[in-house]
Design a protein around this motif. Structure first.
Motif, mmCIF file in Angstrom:
data_model
loop_
_atom_site.group_PDB
_atom_site.id
_atom_site.type_symbol
_atom_site.label_atom_id
_atom_site.label_comp_id
_atom_site.label_asym_id
_atom_site.label_seq_id
_atom_site.Cartn_x
_atom_site.Cartn_y
_atom_site.Cartn_z
ATOM 1 N N THR A 907 -10.524 -13.190 -13.153
ATOM 2 C CA THR A 907 -10.429 -13.459 -11.715
ATOM 3 C C THR A 907 -8.991 -13.679 -11.253
ATOM 4 O OG1 THR A 907 -10.840 -15.785 -12.223
ATOM 5 C CG2 THR A 907 -12.738 -14.447 -11.558
ATOM 6 N N LEU A 908 -8.013 -13.648 -12.166
ATOM 7 C CA LEU A 908 -6.630 -13.949 -11.807
ATOM 8 C C LEU A 908 -6.079 -12.931 -10.817
ATOM 9 C CD1 LEU A 908 -5.091 -15.121 -15.218
ATOM 10 C CD2 LEU A 908 -5.291 -16.463 -13.106
ATOM 11 N N TYR A 909 -5.480 -13.509 -9.737
ATOM 12 C CA TYR A 909 -4.857 -12.696 -8.686
ATOM 13 C C TYR A 909 -3.333 -12.765 -8.774
ATOM 14 C CZ TYR A 909 -3.061 -11.730 -3.978
ATOM 15 O OH TYR A 909 -2.327 -11.255 -2.913
ATOM 16 N N ARG A 927 -4.973 -6.175 -18.790
ATOM 17 C CA ARG A 927 -6.426 -6.291 -18.852
ATOM 18 C C ARG A 927 -6.992 -7.155 -17.733
ATOM 19 N NH1 ARG A 927 -6.395 -7.606 -25.340
ATOM 20 N NH2 ARG A 927 -5.862 -5.484 -26.060
ATOM 21 N N LEU A 928 -6.114 -7.549 -16.796
ATOM 22 C CA LEU A 928 -6.571 -8.369 -15.671
ATOM 23 C C LEU A 928 -6.863 -7.443 -14.497
ATOM 24 C CD1 LEU A 928 -4.025 -11.325 -15.943
ATOM 25 C CD2 LEU A 928 -6.406 -11.288 -16.719
ATOM 26 N N PRO A 929 -8.118 -7.212 -14.167
ATOM 27 C CA PRO A 929 -8.462 -6.184 -13.162
ATOM 28 C C PRO A 929 -8.049 -6.553 -11.735
ATOM 29 C CG PRO A 929 -10.426 -7.401 -13.837
ATOM 30 C CD PRO A 929 -9.322 -7.823 -14.751
ATOM 31 N N ARG A 930 -7.882 -7.843 -11.425
ATOM 32 C CA ARG A 930 -7.586 -8.258 -10.048
ATOM 33 C C ARG A 930 -6.131 -8.707 -9.846
ATOM 34 N NH1 ARG A 930 -13.024 -11.744 -8.435
ATOM 35 N NH2 ARG A 930 -14.549 -10.176 -9.130
ATOM 36 N N LEU A 931 -5.322 -8.541 -10.837
ATOM 37 C CA LEU A 931 -3.934 -8.989 -10.749
ATOM 38 C C LEU A 931 -3.164 -8.147 -9.738
ATOM 39 C CD1 LEU A 931 -1.761 -10.882 -11.878
ATOM 40 C CD2 LEU A 931 -1.216 -9.118 -13.584
ATOM 41 N N GLU A 932 -2.625 -8.819 -8.677
ATOM 42 C CA GLU A 932 -1.868 -8.128 -7.638
ATOM 43 C C GLU A 932 -0.449 -8.648 -7.480
ATOM 44 O OE1 GLU A 932 -3.714 -7.863 -3.867
ATOM 45 O OE2 GLU A 932 -5.660 -7.187 -4.646
ATOM 46 N N LEU A 950 0.809 -1.650 -15.309
ATOM 47 C CA LEU A 950 -0.045 -2.587 -14.572
ATOM 48 C C LEU A 950 -0.315 -1.966 -13.220
ATOM 49 C CD1 LEU A 950 1.727 -5.991 -15.409
ATOM 50 C CD2 LEU A 950 -0.003 -4.769 -16.726
ATOM 51 N N PRO A 951 -1.307 -1.150 -13.107
ATOM 52 C CA PRO A 951 -1.503 -0.374 -11.871
ATOM 53 C C PRO A 951 -1.936 -1.206 -10.676
ATOM 54 C CG PRO A 951 -3.333 -0.013 -13.379
ATOM 55 C CD PRO A 951 -2.305 -0.795 -14.137
ATOM 56 N N GLY A 952 -2.532 -2.376 -10.889
ATOM 57 C CA GLY A 952 -3.033 -3.160 -9.765
ATOM 58 C C GLY A 952 -1.982 -4.008 -9.085
ATOM 59 N N VAL A 953 -0.811 -4.210 -9.702
ATOM 60 C CA VAL A 953 0.208 -5.099 -9.160
ATOM 61 C C VAL A 953 0.862 -4.476 -7.937
ATOM 62 C CG1 VAL A 953 2.392 -6.253 -9.630
ATOM 63 C CG2 VAL A 953 0.601 -6.204 -11.387
ATOM 64 N N ARG A 954 0.872 -5.213 -6.836
ATOM 65 C CA ARG A 954 1.474 -4.729 -5.589
ATOM 66 C C ARG A 954 2.788 -5.464 -5.260
ATOM 67 N NH1 ARG A 954 -1.831 -1.671 -6.750
ATOM 68 N NH2 ARG A 954 -3.487 -0.728 -5.475
ATOM 69 N N ARG A 975 2.617 1.050 -8.953
ATOM 70 C CA ARG A 975 2.115 0.936 -7.575
ATOM 71 C C ARG A 975 2.635 -0.293 -6.836
ATOM 72 N NH1 ARG A 975 -4.281 2.697 -8.252
ATOM 73 N NH2 ARG A 975 -3.870 4.738 -9.238
ATOM 74 N N ALA A 976 3.678 -0.911 -7.363
ATOM 75 C CA ALA A 976 4.257 -2.069 -6.685
ATOM 76 C C ALA A 976 4.862 -1.644 -5.359
ATOM 77 C CB ALA A 976 5.317 -2.707 -7.579
ATOM 78 N N ARG A 977 4.535 -2.338 -4.288
ATOM 79 C CA ARG A 977 5.040 -2.032 -2.954
ATOM 80 C C ARG A 977 6.163 -2.988 -2.510
ATOM 81 N NH1 ARG A 977 1.192 1.442 -0.753
ATOM 82 N NH2 ARG A 977 0.182 2.393 -2.563
ATOM 83 N N ILE A 978 6.171 -4.207 -3.054
ATOM 84 C CA ILE A 978 7.168 -5.213 -2.667
ATOM 85 C C ILE A 978 7.878 -5.693 -3.930
ATOM 86 C CG2 ILE A 978 7.533 -7.478 -1.608
ATOM 87 C CD1 ILE A 978 4.990 -7.038 -0.023
ATOM 88 N N LEU A 979 9.197 -5.604 -3.910
ATOM 89 C CA LEU A 979 10.004 -6.064 -5.032
ATOM 90 C C LEU A 979 11.044 -7.049 -4.503
ATOM 91 C CD1 LEU A 979 10.969 -5.974 -7.989
ATOM 92 C CD2 LEU A 979 12.424 -4.018 -7.355
ATOM 93 N N ARG A 980 11.014 -8.273 -5.006
ATOM 94 C CA ARG A 980 11.997 -9.289 -4.613
ATOM 95 C C ARG A 980 12.788 -9.713 -5.839
ATOM 96 N NH1 ARG A 980 7.943 -13.105 -1.026
ATOM 97 N NH2 ARG A 980 7.486 -11.580 0.607
#
Length: 981
Positions: A907-909, A927-932, A950-954, A975-980
């Motif tokens: 469930t980790l986001y 292996r974390l399906p909801r990691l963003e 890590l395809p889910g990380v935004r 697929r990261a959209r924001i990089l700080r």
């Protein structure tokens, strides 16, 4: 056996005859010999007069024991132990002959202690006996000792021996007292007689003060100090421990106390206060109370008087220097100070030239070092000397605070009661509450007195603005003459008085002094008389000057041969008036760098013509310093008519400083001093950044002007910006806890704000506040103290404890039934996490806790750990049943576990990692399906090119990232959209 029963079994009729046989029947006389007769000479079984042997003593003991056993009722101990008890009792009785004392000493000792000594002398007696037998033996010993002492007191020699012992004891005591008196010299009788005259003189001399404005018509000009004195508050900044890394740092906290208590907790005090704040009145109060109490000998030393003589006085010349009519015995002052009995009150450091202050400092410190143990108070305006001027010598710095609304109201009521004008009280109080400009002026006793007098004299009409107030006050003081009081037949118009007064004032301003010799003043008046027509025919300079002192209400004679203004404020105002009339603008501009000339320059702008104002303001701007730019801006309120271009230039230049656009700008602005407070704008018309800057500046100036700073901050208490509200909460430590809570905190929107409590005073204030949902406690606070200060435990939803070694047991937290977030940072070994399972806890942050029971907190959604985890997998200690959405792991947290088992929490986001991350750990993340959202310390990431994506990380936040780190990590995040960074 009960003591009453035992007493019956050891009746006097049995014990007394046996005890009597233990002692010889005769006596050595009255004992009037050099060496008293000891007990071993009195017993009948020792020495040449022996009539008993050890066997006979054992026989007597046996009879006593047998008598007790033969008494009716229950025997006190088993009869088969009778012989053993008799032998033990005999051994103790025989020990009487071994005691190194006489009968008088024995009686003084008492029967219980005598029995104890016999038991110690006959060590081992009673060993092997049963409990009842030992109890009987001890009781019988005490009973026998009671009869022994009774026997001693009935001997014919005892009374005489007692009197001899008492006489010898008294002689010894007298000898010791005589020796003590010889070591501590008695005060000379002449000293005592002189102090009986001097102390009442001090009390009478300083027990009256002027309440400005009452000295008109038929009202008396001076009032008893106890009637007019108003207790003001003094503050001191004390060091405190630093904040934790990354936390708000506030190195000082404010200590507040009544000004008259300044010397109760510290023997050396430097008291600062603005003009008219009540410094001299406080000195008078301390002198009068000390003189009346008699515990200290007060010396009131006005520096403006002392400095005139050139050499500052030694203790022997203290009284002569201030014109005391009483002559002390030779060496009296040194004896007083040498004994630590002195209260030395040195008044008016700011009233002497700057060049003289270091000489004054050396003089004062020489006295302090030569005479330790006395109490020392030095008063000064705030900017006369630097903050640590006397800190190395142990002087505590205190500052008189401006009068607050309750104090102003008290002053107004007392003033009108003294002036017998109660009908003006309510209207004036209403005006002070509703007229902001007027309220800003009523911050010290001087201005409050002037306002009261003007209000009464004008039947409710009050001027606005500082210059108008001074003009009205001068008109009132100079135009009202008390003909019955004056003995001079000199008539001076208001303008003539002003002309002479302003010349005197300007001479003092130029010299940097506040006091001048009468001869010097007469010379100034003499040169002015030809040009003052109305005064020219009124007599010589001395006559006119005496008339000014008697009639104007602005001059006074503080000592023989000296003259000064009743207050520095009038001196500066009139000096500025004369400087403008004489065209001395260059002189004013040249002195602008001296903070003591601030008021002179501002009043000069008020007096000047428009063209002259423009010249003076341009000169201030030409210096191109923040303080002088702000001084020019402060002058604009007095420039009713001014070239628009000059006004625009001043405002433009000051606009780069006010309002401050950043925290750094705010800190730089605060360096200009308290002048800034009256120039700070807002909150209307300010951006959020500017509003935050203004509150930072006001907070930094709270040390020097707490009242003015609080007035600025009060304007922002309804501001919606989080940064502004956070600043208002964070500066609580700089103010009185209850006052700040009442004026600021209770009016803030608490949304997203933690209220930080560090002191007991803040806890006490919070107990009376409206409930806050987020609380932070720093330092040691017990659970009882924490819960006692929370007005509504059910309202607390977030709790943060920092550096609290007392918060170890989690059980008391059950009282906070709605607690959703808990942080325990550096709180020792916290135990009992399982006790939190009954709470609706969603967020938990731990550092240094015992993690036993953590797996029972199944309601957690956010977990932060800054400590090393036990075991080999995360699942060994983290709550496996919790549906975590956010996880934050510190630098050493995963040293043993790595990220093994992390994929269990599908469930980790969001994951924050300050710990090292290798390829295997990266695989767990994949292996974390909801990691963003991923927050990483790039400097400790070591993943190879074969690490999975890590395809889910935004969103990615990289800390301490180098260029090569960015490329290596971001290729694994397609697929990261924001990089700080």
């Amino acid at each position: 056996m009960e003591p009453a029963v035992l007493g019956g079994k050891l009746a006097s009729s049995l014990v007394a005859p046996l005890v009597k046989k233990l002692f010889v029947t005769g006596g050595p006389g009255a004992g009037l010999v050099d060496r008293p007769v000891r007990l071993d000479r009195l017993v009948s079984f020792r020495g040449e007069r022996r009539s008993l042997g050890e066997e006979e003593v054992r026989g007597l003991a046996g009879k006593l024991v047998a008598g007790a056993l033969d008494s009716p009722g229950e025997p006190p101990f088993p009869p088969e132990e009778a012989d053993a008890v008799a032998d033990a009792l005999a051994a103790r009785l025989l020990a009487l002959g071994d005691l190194d004392m006489d009968d008088v000493q024995a009686v003084r000792l008492g029967h219980a202690e005598l029995a104890a000594r016999l038991r110690r002398r006959a060590a081992g007696s009673g060993d092997g006996l049963c409990t009842d037998a030992r109890y009987f033996l001890d009781s019988a010993t005490e009973w026998a000792c009671l009869h022994v002492l009774e026997f001693f007191t009935r001997r014919s020699t005892f009374v005489a021996r007692t009197l001899v012992a008492q006489t010898r004891g008294q002689a010894e005591l007298i000898a010791k007292v005589d020796e003590l008196i010889a070591r501590v010299p008695r005060p000379d009788a002449r000293d005592t007689a002189f102090e009986r005259r001097y102390l009442p003189h001090v009390a009478a001399q300083h027990n009256r003060i002027t309440i400005y404005g009452i000295d008109l018509r038929e009202s008396p000009d001076r009032w008893p100090l106890e009637v007019a004195y108003l207790s003001l508050e003094a503050t001191a900044e004390e060091e405190r421990t630093g904040a934790l890394p990354g936390e708000y740092a506030d190195p000082e906290h404010t200590v507040r106390l009544a000004a008259e208590d300044a010397l109760r907790t510290r023997d050396r005090v430097l008291l600062r206060g603005d003009a008219g704040s009540g410094k001299t009145t406080l000195v008078q109060w301390l002198a009068v109370t000390a003189a009346r109490d008699g515990d200290r000998i007060p010396y009131v030393l006005p520096l403006r008087t002392l400095i005139r003589a050139g050499a500052l006085p030694s203790p022997a010349a203290f009284l002569t220097a201030v014109g005391c009519p009483h002559t002390p015995p030779e060496g009296w002052a040194e004896r007083v100070l040498g004994a630590g009995r002195g209260l030395v009150l040195v008044d008016g450091l700011d009233e002497i030239p700057a060049a003289e202050r270091h000489r004054t400092r050396d003089w004062l410190l020489a006295l302090v070092r030569a005479f330790p143990g006395n109490r020392w108070l030095l008063t000064s305006r705030p900017t006369a000397v630097r903050a640590d001027w006397l800190a190395a010598e142990g002087f505590r710095e205190l500052s008189l605070t401006p009068m607050r609304e309750p104090e102003v109201a008290t002053f107004v009521r007392r003033w009108h009661r003294a002036a017998e004008a109660p009908e003006f009280v309510t209207p004036l109080l209403d005006s002070l509450r509703t007229k902001r400009d007027l309220a800003r002026l009523a911050t010290n006793p001087l201005m409050c007195g002037l306002i009261c007098a003007l209000h009464r004299d004008r039947h409710g009409y009050l001027p606005t603005g500082r210059k108008e107030l001074y003009d009205a006050a001068l008109t009132m003081l100079l135009a009202r003459r008390d003909r019955e009081r004056g003995m001079e037949a000199v008539e001076l118009s208001e303008e003539a008085q002003l002309e002479l007064l302003q010349r005197l004032a300007y001479a003092l301003v130029l010299s940097g002094r506040t006091e001048m010799a009468v001869e010097t003043a007469e010379g100034i008046v003499e040169r002015a008389l030809p040009s003052v027509a109305s005064a020219a025919g009124q007599g010589d300079a001395a006559t006119v000057l005496r008339a000014l002192v008697l009639r104007s209400g602005l001059l006074r004679r503080p000592g023989e041969g000296t003259l000064d203004f009743v207050h520095r404020t009038f001196q500066d105002y009139l000096g500025a008036r004369y400087a403008v009339e004489e065209g001395h603008l260059d002189v004013l501009a040249g002195r602008a760098g001296d903070t003591q000339w601030e008021d002179v320059i501002r009043m000069a702008v008020a007096h000047a013509r428009p063209g002259e104002r423009a010249v003076l303001l341009r000169r201030l701007l030409a210096e191109d310093t923040p303080r002088l730019t702000l001084l020019a801006l402060a002058c604009l309120e007095h420039a009713t008519a001014l070239d628009p271009a000059v006004r625009a230039e001043v405002e433009a230049r000051a606009g780069t400083l006010i309002p401050p656009g950043s925290t750094q700008d705010a800190k730089a602005l605060a360096e200009a001093g308290p002048l800034v407070l009256e120039l700070l704008p807002g909150p209307e018309g300010l951006t959020e950044r500017q509003a935050h800057g203004v509150t930072v500046t006001a907070s930094l100036l709270a040390e020097r002007e707490p009242g003015g700073a609080l007035a600025v901050l009060r304007r922002f208490r309804g501001h919606a910006a989080l940064g502004v509200r956070r600043q208002l909460v964070g500066t609580w430590d700089r103010f009185d806890a209850r006052g700040y809570a009442r004026e600021i905190l209770d009016h803030l929107d608490p949304t997203e704000l933690f209220l930080t409590l560090t002191t007991a005073a803040q806890r006490g204030a919070h107990a009376g506040m409206r409930p806050w949902g987020r609380l932070e406690f720093r330092g040691a606070h017990s659970w009882d103290e924490i819960l006692a200060c929370v007005p509504d435990p059910g309202a607390v939803e977030k709790l943060l404890l920092v550096a609290n070694p007392e918060a170890t047991d989690m059980e008391p937290l059950a009282a906070l039934g709605r607690l959703r977030s808990l942080s325990l940072l550096d709180c020792g070994t916290t135990r009992g996490l399982d006790r939190l399972s009954a709470l609706p806890l969603e967020s938990l942050s731990l550092q240094g806790a015992d993690l036993t029971g953590l797996d029972e907190l199944t309601s957690l959604r956010e977990l932060s750990l800054r400590q090393r985890l036990p075991g080999n997998h995360l699942t060994d200690s983290l709550p496996v049943a919790a549906r975590l959405r956010q996880l934050h792991l510190g630098r050493d947290t995963t040293r043993d576990t790595g990220l093994r088992g992390l994929s269990h929490w599908s469930t980790l986001y969001e994951v924050t990692l300050s710990c090292p991350v290798g390829t295997a750990d990266w695989t767990e993340l994949s292996r974390l399906p909801r990691l963003e959202q991923l927050i990483l310390d790039a400097s400790v990431i070591d993943i190879g090119p074969d690490a999975p994506e890590l395809p889910g990380v935004r969103t990615v936040i990289l800390r301490r990232a180098r260029t090569q780190d960015i490329a290596r990590i971001t290729t694994r995040l397609p697929r990261a959209r924001i990089l700080r960074i």
